[in-house]
Design a protein around this motif. Structure first.
Motif, PDB file in Angstrom:
ATOM      1  N   ARG A  52      32.684  32.846  41.912  1.00 19.31           N
ATOM      2  CA  ARG A  52      33.273  33.255  43.364  1.00 19.31           C
ATOM      3  C   ARG A  52      32.647  34.247  44.201  1.00 19.31           C
ATOM      4  O   ARG A  52      33.164  34.819  44.886  1.00 19.31           O
ATOM      5  CB  ARG A  52      34.801  33.857  42.713  1.00 19.31           C
ATOM      6  CG  ARG A  52      35.384  32.776  42.200  1.00 19.31           C
ATOM      7  CD  ARG A  52      35.916  31.758  43.318  1.00 19.31           C
ATOM      8  NE  ARG A  52      37.253  30.945  43.017  1.00 19.31           N
ATOM      9  CZ  ARG A  52      37.701  30.188  43.907  1.00 19.31           C
ATOM     10  NH1 ARG A  52      37.127  29.626  44.907  1.00 19.31           N
ATOM     11  NH2 ARG A  52      38.635  29.457  43.512  1.00 19.31           N
ATOM     12  N   ASP A  55      33.744  34.128  47.674  1.00 15.34           N
ATOM     13  CA  ASP A  55      35.201  34.333  47.918  1.00 15.34           C
ATOM     14  C   ASP A  55      35.755  35.683  47.472  1.00 15.34           C
ATOM     15  O   ASP A  55      36.987  35.649  47.216  1.00 15.34           O
ATOM     16  CB  ASP A  55      36.000  33.027  47.243  1.00 15.34           C
ATOM     17  CG  ASP A  55      35.364  31.801  47.388  1.00 15.34           C
ATOM     18  OD1 ASP A  55      34.914  31.636  48.688  1.00 15.34           O
ATOM     19  OD2 ASP A  55      34.819  31.096  46.692  1.00 15.34           O
ATOM     20  N   ASP A  58      38.788  36.950  49.421  1.00 18.92           N
ATOM     21  CA  ASP A  58      40.029  36.379  49.765  1.00 18.92           C
ATOM     22  C   ASP A  58      41.163  37.064  48.999  1.00 18.92           C
ATOM     23  O   ASP A  58      41.104  37.945  48.237  1.00 18.92           O
ATOM     24  CB  ASP A  58      39.722  34.964  48.979  1.00 18.92           C
ATOM     25  CG  ASP A  58      38.784  34.097  49.644  1.00 18.92           C
ATOM     26  OD1 ASP A  58      38.616  34.270  50.821  1.00 18.92           O
ATOM     27  OD2 ASP A  58      38.343  33.151  48.989  1.00 18.92           O
ATOM     28  N   SER A  59      42.265  36.796  49.404  1.00 16.68           N
ATOM     29  CA  SER A  59      43.436  37.350  49.011  1.00 16.68           C
ATOM     30  C   SER A  59      44.069  36.384  48.160  1.00 16.68           C
ATOM     31  O   SER A  59      44.454  35.265  48.187  1.00 16.68           O
ATOM     32  CB  SER A  59      44.594  37.426  50.104  1.00 16.68           C
ATOM     33  OG  SER A  59      44.296  38.597  51.112  1.00 16.68           O
ATOM     34  N   ILE A  60      44.466  36.985  46.787  1.00 15.50           N
ATOM     35  CA  ILE A  60      45.019  36.342  45.681  1.00 15.50           C
ATOM     36  C   ILE A  60      46.710  36.758  45.791  1.00 15.50           C
ATOM     37  O   ILE A  60      46.982  38.094  45.771  1.00 15.50           O
ATOM     38  CB  ILE A  60      44.262  36.630  44.396  1.00 15.50           C
ATOM     39  CG1 ILE A  60      42.981  36.256  44.521  1.00 15.50           C
ATOM     40  CG2 ILE A  60      44.993  35.829  43.238  1.00 15.50           C
ATOM     41  CD1 ILE A  60      42.729  34.506  44.780  1.00 15.50           C
ATOM     42  N   GLU A  61      47.443  35.672  45.591  1.00 14.73           N
ATOM     43  CA  GLU A  61      48.890  36.041  45.427  1.00 14.73           C
ATOM     44  C   GLU A  61      49.180  36.787  44.165  1.00 14.73           C
ATOM     45  O   GLU A  61      48.678  36.221  43.021  1.00 14.73           O
ATOM     46  CB  GLU A  61      49.754  34.913  45.701  1.00 14.73           C
ATOM     47  CG  GLU A  61      51.118  35.100  45.555  1.00 14.73           C
ATOM     48  CD  GLU A  61      51.761  33.806  45.856  1.00 14.73           C
ATOM     49  OE1 GLU A  61      53.128  33.856  45.686  1.00 14.73           O
ATOM     50  OE2 GLU A  61      51.435  32.911  45.671  1.00 14.73           O
ATOM     51  N   THR A 140      49.942  40.739  47.373  1.00 15.99           N
ATOM     52  CA  THR A 140      48.669  40.014  47.354  1.00 15.99           C
ATOM     53  C   THR A 140      47.390  41.219  46.964  1.00 15.99           C
ATOM     54  O   THR A 140      47.550  42.457  47.519  1.00 15.99           O
ATOM     55  CB  THR A 140      48.204  39.455  48.715  1.00 15.99           C
ATOM     56  OG1 THR A 140      47.989  40.320  49.664  1.00 15.99           O
ATOM     57  CG2 THR A 140      49.248  38.251  49.043  1.00 15.99           C
ATOM     58  N   ARG A 143      40.467  39.413  45.699  1.00 22.22           N
ATOM     59  CA  ARG A 143      39.972  38.456  44.601  1.00 22.22           C
ATOM     60  C   ARG A 143      39.280  39.501  43.519  1.00 22.22           C
ATOM     61  O   ARG A 143      39.334  39.471  42.582  1.00 22.22           O
ATOM     62  CB  ARG A 143      39.166  37.520  44.761  1.00 22.22           C
ATOM     63  CG  ARG A 143      38.897  36.324  43.664  1.00 22.22           C
ATOM     64  CD  ARG A 143      38.219  35.413  44.042  1.00 22.22           C
ATOM     65  NE  ARG A 143      38.530  34.441  45.183  1.00 22.22           N
ATOM     66  CZ  ARG A 143      39.358  33.577  45.029  1.00 22.22           C
ATOM     67  NH1 ARG A 143      39.858  33.155  43.759  1.00 22.22           N
ATOM     68  NH2 ARG A 143      39.860  32.769  45.788  1.00 22.22           N
ATOM     69  N   SER A 197      43.711  33.404  37.712  1.00 26.38           N
ATOM     70  CA  SER A 197      44.038  33.958  38.710  1.00 26.38           C
ATOM     71  C   SER A 197      42.838  34.381  39.508  1.00 26.38           C
ATOM     72  O   SER A 197      42.808  34.042  40.730  1.00 26.38           O
ATOM     73  CB  SER A 197      44.722  35.293  38.659  1.00 26.38           C
ATOM     74  OG  SER A 197      45.872  35.139  37.921  1.00 26.38           O
ATOM     75  N   GLY A 200      41.619  31.003  40.816  1.00 19.18           N
ATOM     76  CA  GLY A 200      42.492  30.153  41.628  1.00 19.18           C
ATOM     77  C   GLY A 200      42.255  30.283  43.035  1.00 19.18           C
ATOM     78  O   GLY A 200      41.348  30.980  43.529  1.00 19.18           O
ATOM     79  N   ASP A 201      43.231  29.431  43.768  1.00 16.98           N
ATOM     80  CA  ASP A 201      43.168  29.284  45.184  1.00 16.98           C
ATOM     81  C   ASP A 201      43.545  30.557  46.159  1.00 16.98           C
ATOM     82  O   ASP A 201      44.281  31.526  45.499  1.00 16.98           O
ATOM     83  CB  ASP A 201      44.022  28.392  45.598  1.00 16.98           C
ATOM     84  CG  ASP A 201      43.489  26.988  45.088  1.00 16.98           C
ATOM     85  OD1 ASP A 201      42.360  26.774  44.990  1.00 16.98           O
ATOM     86  OD2 ASP A 201      44.195  26.030  45.070  1.00 16.98           O
ATOM     87  N   LYS A 202      43.012  30.755  47.008  1.00 21.36           N
ATOM     88  CA  LYS A 202      43.501  32.099  47.776  1.00 21.36           C
ATOM     89  C   LYS A 202      44.649  31.607  48.474  1.00 21.36           C
ATOM     90  O   LYS A 202      45.297  30.527  48.680  1.00 21.36           O
ATOM     91  CB  LYS A 202      42.196  32.418  48.932  1.00 21.36           C
ATOM     92  CG  LYS A 202      42.144  31.422  50.009  1.00 21.36           C
ATOM     93  CD  LYS A 202      41.156  31.657  51.007  1.00 21.36           C
ATOM     94  CE  LYS A 202      41.174  30.658  52.364  1.00 21.36           C
ATOM     95  NZ  LYS A 202      39.936  31.047  53.252  1.00 21.36           N
TER      96      LYS A 202
END
Length: 206
Positions: A52, A55, A58-61, A140, A143, A197, A200-202
């Motif tokens: 990653r 990335d 990126d923001s992760i929920e 959030t 990452r 997590s 995972g997707d952003k």
């Protein structure tokens, strides 16, 4: 018959001490083996980072499973600075009474190195506790912040391997630390949640 002289007792004591095996991490092969185990969590974190690396911002929920894992992890670790710095003898005595003590005991005459190690252990658990509570309180997180709990669980799982599987090679007493099975059962699910997590997707922008 006369009682054995103090010189005779001393000679027998010295001979017994001479037969004691050196701690595995104080002999050349043992030092190399210890370094090898440390490379395991390092390799895991480098691998995750590389997957990653583009990335990381990126923001992760902060989803339900991730938040719950961080909160439980924080509560678990919040107790440890107090235990290490002010309660190792008490916790050891309680485990002795329950017949569950696989840790050992505080030395009869601890020196400053032992004292310092308790403070350094407490410090690291304190930092992790604060970090996990703060992260769990956000909606959030970037990452890259998940590298912190991932690094902790990776090293923790390395410790589980040494304590519970490879103890014959590393333990000063050549015995397993069975109490840490409970630690493994807590930490392993956290490792799965943090890894999923992190990979995972952003969060999708509105």
């Amino acid at each position: 018959s006369s009682a054995p002289s103090s010189r005779g007792r001393g000679n027998r004591s010295t001979r017994a001490m001479d037969k004691v095996e050196p701690l595995p991490f104080f002999v050349p092969a043992g030092r190399i083996a210890v370094i090898g185990t440390i490379l395991l969590p390092a390799a895991a974190i480098v691998a995750l980072f590389m997957v990653r690396r583009n990335d990381l911002e990126d923001s992760i929920e902060m989803g339900g499973a991730l938040r719950i894992a961080l909160l439980i992890h924080a509560v678990y670790f919040s107790v440890l600075p107090l235990m290490f710095e002010a309660g190792l003898d008490i916790s050891g005595a309680l485990l002795d009474k329950m017949g569950l003590n696989s840790f050992g005991h505080v030395p009869a005459n601890p020196d400053n190195l032992y004292w310092q190690m308790t403070h350094l252990a407490g410090e690291l658990f304190f930092v992790a506790t604060v970090t996990y509570f703060v992260m769990a309180g956000l909606s959030t997180v970037p990452r890259w912040t998940l590298i912190v709990p991932l690094a902790q669980v990776a090293y923790n799982l390395k410790n589980s391997l040494v304590w519970l599987v490879l103890y014959k090679f590393f333990s000063p007493t050549r015995s397993p630390n069975y109490m840490m099975i409970s630690d493994f059962l807590v930490i392993f699910p956290f490792a799965v949640i943090y890894t999923l997590s992190f990979l995972g997707d952003k969060v999708k922008q509105a």
